[in-house]
Design a protein around this motif. Sequence first.
Motif, mmCIF file in Angstrom:
data_model
loop_
_atom_site.group_PDB
_atom_site.id
_atom_site.type_symbol
_atom_site.label_atom_id
_atom_site.label_comp_id
_atom_site.label_asym_id
_atom_site.label_seq_id
_atom_site.Cartn_x
_atom_site.Cartn_y
_atom_site.Cartn_z
ATOM 1 N N ALA A 58 11.648 8.094 1.424
ATOM 2 C CA ALA A 58 11.655 6.631 2.344
ATOM 3 C C ALA A 58 9.782 6.767 2.480
ATOM 4 O O ALA A 58 9.284 5.502 1.594
ATOM 5 C CB ALA A 58 11.836 6.444 3.467
ATOM 6 N N PHE A 59 8.845 7.989 2.357
ATOM 7 C CA PHE A 59 7.948 8.587 2.305
ATOM 8 C C PHE A 59 7.586 8.002 0.107
ATOM 9 O O PHE A 59 6.339 7.906 0.296
ATOM 10 C CB PHE A 59 7.730 9.776 2.042
ATOM 11 N N ARG A 60 8.475 8.429 -0.635
ATOM 12 C CA ARG A 60 8.198 8.394 -2.158
ATOM 13 C C ARG A 60 8.197 6.559 -2.185
ATOM 14 O O ARG A 60 7.727 5.856 -3.430
ATOM 15 C CB ARG A 60 9.391 9.113 -2.680
ATOM 16 N N LYS A 61 8.713 5.909 -1.754
ATOM 17 C CA LYS A 61 8.944 4.223 -1.984
ATOM 18 C C LYS A 61 7.803 3.923 -1.593
ATOM 19 O O LYS A 61 7.407 3.046 -2.006
ATOM 20 C CB LYS A 61 10.460 3.780 -1.107
ATOM 21 N N ARG A 62 7.348 3.842 -0.270
ATOM 22 C CA ARG A 62 5.857 3.825 -0.042
ATOM 23 C C ARG A 62 5.255 3.982 -0.671
ATOM 24 O O ARG A 62 4.273 3.732 -0.931
ATOM 25 C CB ARG A 62 5.956 3.633 2.155
ATOM 26 N N ARG A 63 4.958 4.868 -1.091
ATOM 27 C CA ARG A 63 3.575 5.658 -1.686
ATOM 28 C C ARG A 63 3.889 4.663 -3.275
ATOM 29 O O ARG A 63 2.300 4.556 -3.200
ATOM 30 C CB ARG A 63 3.913 7.378 -1.981
ATOM 31 N N GLU A 65 5.042 1.906 -3.546
ATOM 32 C CA GLU A 65 4.039 0.723 -2.706
ATOM 33 C C GLU A 65 2.724 0.387 -3.174
ATOM 34 O O GLU A 65 1.954 -0.841 -3.636
ATOM 35 C CB GLU A 65 5.177 -0.055 -1.612
ATOM 36 N N GLU A 66 2.633 1.124 -2.032
ATOM 37 C CA GLU A 66 1.008 1.813 -1.885
ATOM 38 C C GLU A 66 0.192 1.283 -3.320
ATOM 39 O O GLU A 66 -0.938 0.776 -3.195
ATOM 40 C CB GLU A 66 0.474 2.225 -1.382
ATOM 41 N N GLU A 67 0.979 2.415 -4.300
ATOM 42 C CA GLU A 67 0.030 2.623 -5.308
ATOM 43 C C GLU A 67 -0.009 1.222 -6.607
ATOM 44 O O GLU A 67 -0.654 0.482 -6.449
ATOM 45 C CB GLU A 67 0.879 3.664 -5.686
ATOM 46 N N THR A 68 1.445 0.418 -6.565
ATOM 47 C CA THR A 68 1.484 -0.421 -6.509
ATOM 48 C C THR A 68 0.450 -1.768 -6.408
ATOM 49 O O THR A 68 -0.241 -2.572 -7.252
ATOM 50 C CB THR A 68 2.925 -1.223 -6.792
ATOM 51 N N ARG A 69 0.430 -1.621 -4.976
ATOM 52 C CA ARG A 69 -0.305 -2.916 -4.201
ATOM 53 C C ARG A 69 -1.625 -2.287 -4.745
ATOM 54 O O ARG A 69 -2.731 -2.935 -5.128
ATOM 55 C CB ARG A 69 0.185 -2.590 -2.902
ATOM 56 N N ARG A 70 -2.523 -1.415 -4.879
ATOM 57 C CA ARG A 70 -3.764 -0.995 -4.812
ATOM 58 C C ARG A 70 -3.964 -1.745 -6.544
ATOM 59 O O ARG A 70 -5.126 -2.207 -6.421
ATOM 60 C CB ARG A 70 -4.450 0.247 -4.351
ATOM 61 N N GLN A 71 -2.954 -1.283 -7.219
ATOM 62 C CA GLN A 71 -3.903 -1.160 -8.656
ATOM 63 C C GLN A 71 -3.441 -2.955 -8.852
ATOM 64 O O GLN A 71 -4.627 -3.687 -9.581
ATOM 65 C CB GLN A 71 -2.200 -1.041 -10.014
ATOM 66 N N GLN A 72 -2.350 -3.783 -7.789
ATOM 67 C CA GLN A 72 -3.076 -5.127 -8.353
ATOM 68 C C GLN A 72 -3.968 -5.806 -7.579
ATOM 69 O O GLN A 72 -4.610 -6.691 -8.167
ATOM 70 C CB GLN A 72 -1.626 -6.317 -7.622
ATOM 71 N N GLU A 73 -4.381 -5.234 -6.493
ATOM 72 C CA GLU A 73 -5.648 -5.433 -5.821
ATOM 73 C C GLU A 73 -6.537 -5.114 -7.185
ATOM 74 O O GLU A 73 -7.713 -6.224 -6.848
ATOM 75 C CB GLU A 73 -5.854 -5.617 -4.733
ATOM 76 N N GLU A 74 -7.099 -4.035 -7.854
ATOM 77 C CA GLU A 74 -7.725 -3.539 -8.420
ATOM 78 C C GLU A 74 -8.061 -4.625 -9.702
ATOM 79 O O GLU A 74 -8.870 -4.898 -10.122
ATOM 80 C CB GLU A 74 -7.847 -2.483 -8.963
ATOM 81 N N ALA A 75 -6.762 -4.747 -10.236
ATOM 82 C CA ALA A 75 -6.473 -5.461 -11.608
ATOM 83 C C ALA A 75 -7.351 -7.399 -11.100
ATOM 84 O O ALA A 75 -8.043 -7.618 -11.941
ATOM 85 C CB ALA A 75 -5.314 -6.006 -11.901
ATOM 86 N N TRP A 76 -6.653 -7.714 -9.669
ATOM 87 C CA TRP A 76 -6.959 -8.730 -8.813
ATOM 88 C C TRP A 76 -8.626 -8.733 -9.407
ATOM 89 O O TRP A 76 -8.878 -10.098 -9.713
ATOM 90 C CB TRP A 76 -6.684 -9.764 -7.890
ATOM 91 N N GLU A 77 -9.143 -7.911 -8.363
ATOM 92 C CA GLU A 77 -10.153 -8.303 -8.100
ATOM 93 C C GLU A 77 -11.273 -7.987 -9.667
ATOM 94 O O GLU A 77 -12.688 -8.465 -9.359
ATOM 95 C CB GLU A 77 -11.030 -6.606 -7.824
ATOM 96 N N ASN A 78 -10.399 -6.947 -10.630
ATOM 97 C CA ASN A 78 -11.896 -6.980 -11.384
ATOM 98 C C ASN A 78 -11.437 -8.362 -12.935
ATOM 99 O O ASN A 78 -12.405 -8.710 -12.994
ATOM 100 C CB ASN A 78 -11.257 -6.254 -12.813
ATOM 101 N N GLY A 79 -10.502 -8.857 -12.291
ATOM 102 C CA GLY A 79 -9.968 -10.278 -13.497
ATOM 103 C C GLY A 79 -10.773 -10.744 -12.264
ATOM 104 O O GLY A 79 -11.947 -12.577 -12.682
ATOM 105 N N LEU A 80 -11.177 -11.467 -11.185
ATOM 106 C CA LEU A 80 -12.135 -12.310 -10.139
ATOM 107 C C LEU A 80 -13.412 -12.291 -10.794
ATOM 108 O O LEU A 80 -14.045 -13.133 -11.069
ATOM 109 C CB LEU A 80 -12.185 -11.786 -9.124
#
Length: 312
Positions: A58-63, A65-80
């Motif tokens: 469960a810990f690895r799954k959460r990590r 997901e958090e990493e994927t979300r962080r990458q998506q946020e960075e990509a969104w901010e860079n795109g914006l």
Amino acid sequence: MKEYIKARGRLPAGGAAFLFFLLFYFGYLCGVPQADLVYFEVLCAIGAAILLWADVRAFRKRRKEEETRRQQEEAWENGLEEIKREQREAQDYLTRWIHEVKVPLAALKLQTERCPDREMGGQMKDSIEKISGLLRTMLLYSKTGQMENDVEFEKVFLKEAAKEAVKNHSWFLIREHFQIKMEDLGECAVYTDRRWLVYILDQILGNAVKYCRDNPEIVFGAEQVSPQRVRFWIEDNGTGVAQEELPWIFDRGYTGGQSREGDYRSTGMGLYLAARAARRLGIRLEALSEERKWTRIVLTFEQNITEMLDGM
């Protein structure tokens, strides 16, 4: 596994300490037989291993997901940020282009004035003035999205703003034989941005010219409703607006029945742009009309601080 131990190390350590306590309690204090104690130890070890495995997964799954979300946020901010940069570049290019176009347009205007054919010269002047008006509209429209960086509030006399807008449309007003009246403007002043106020008046006057009738007339008027409120209106005696259309005339792209009937090919952007600029300046814009008789556009300055104006 190192990340898990660093983040959740207290959990397995606490479990091991609790297991040791149970073994000590049952084996030493309670005197449980050795065989039963070993059996108990095996069951506890299996249970602890299952719980540890589930918690690690469960810990690895959460990590993950958090990493994927962080990458998506960075990509969104860079795109914006990239979109904003492209918009700034496009706006800068458009501004430079408009200013560069004004030079050959001014030269063309001089050539038109020297044209020996008065009818052709008039037609050319008409087209040049339309292009000039569209360029003014485009220049300020390109800035409406970032008006906060292009607004300078000052004391503006309504009569001066009205005269400037009339001057911008002087060719068409003279051509159509408009009568211009300025009633009760006097020294009435408001606290706003002069350029943007003139821009709003330009759009309103442009509509009055498009939908004029015989013996056209435009009347400017104002009244001090209260110390902090001023009503300023522009009224014409043109074709007017149907009552069912009044709620929509400030909407983007709305052309109304006059355009649909072919009286004038309108883009439906003039009053939309005026309303958009008015909102940014804190001006309330409303329209009143009687079809085939008159149209009045009212600008209400809701927080016009008289004391501030008097001190300027």
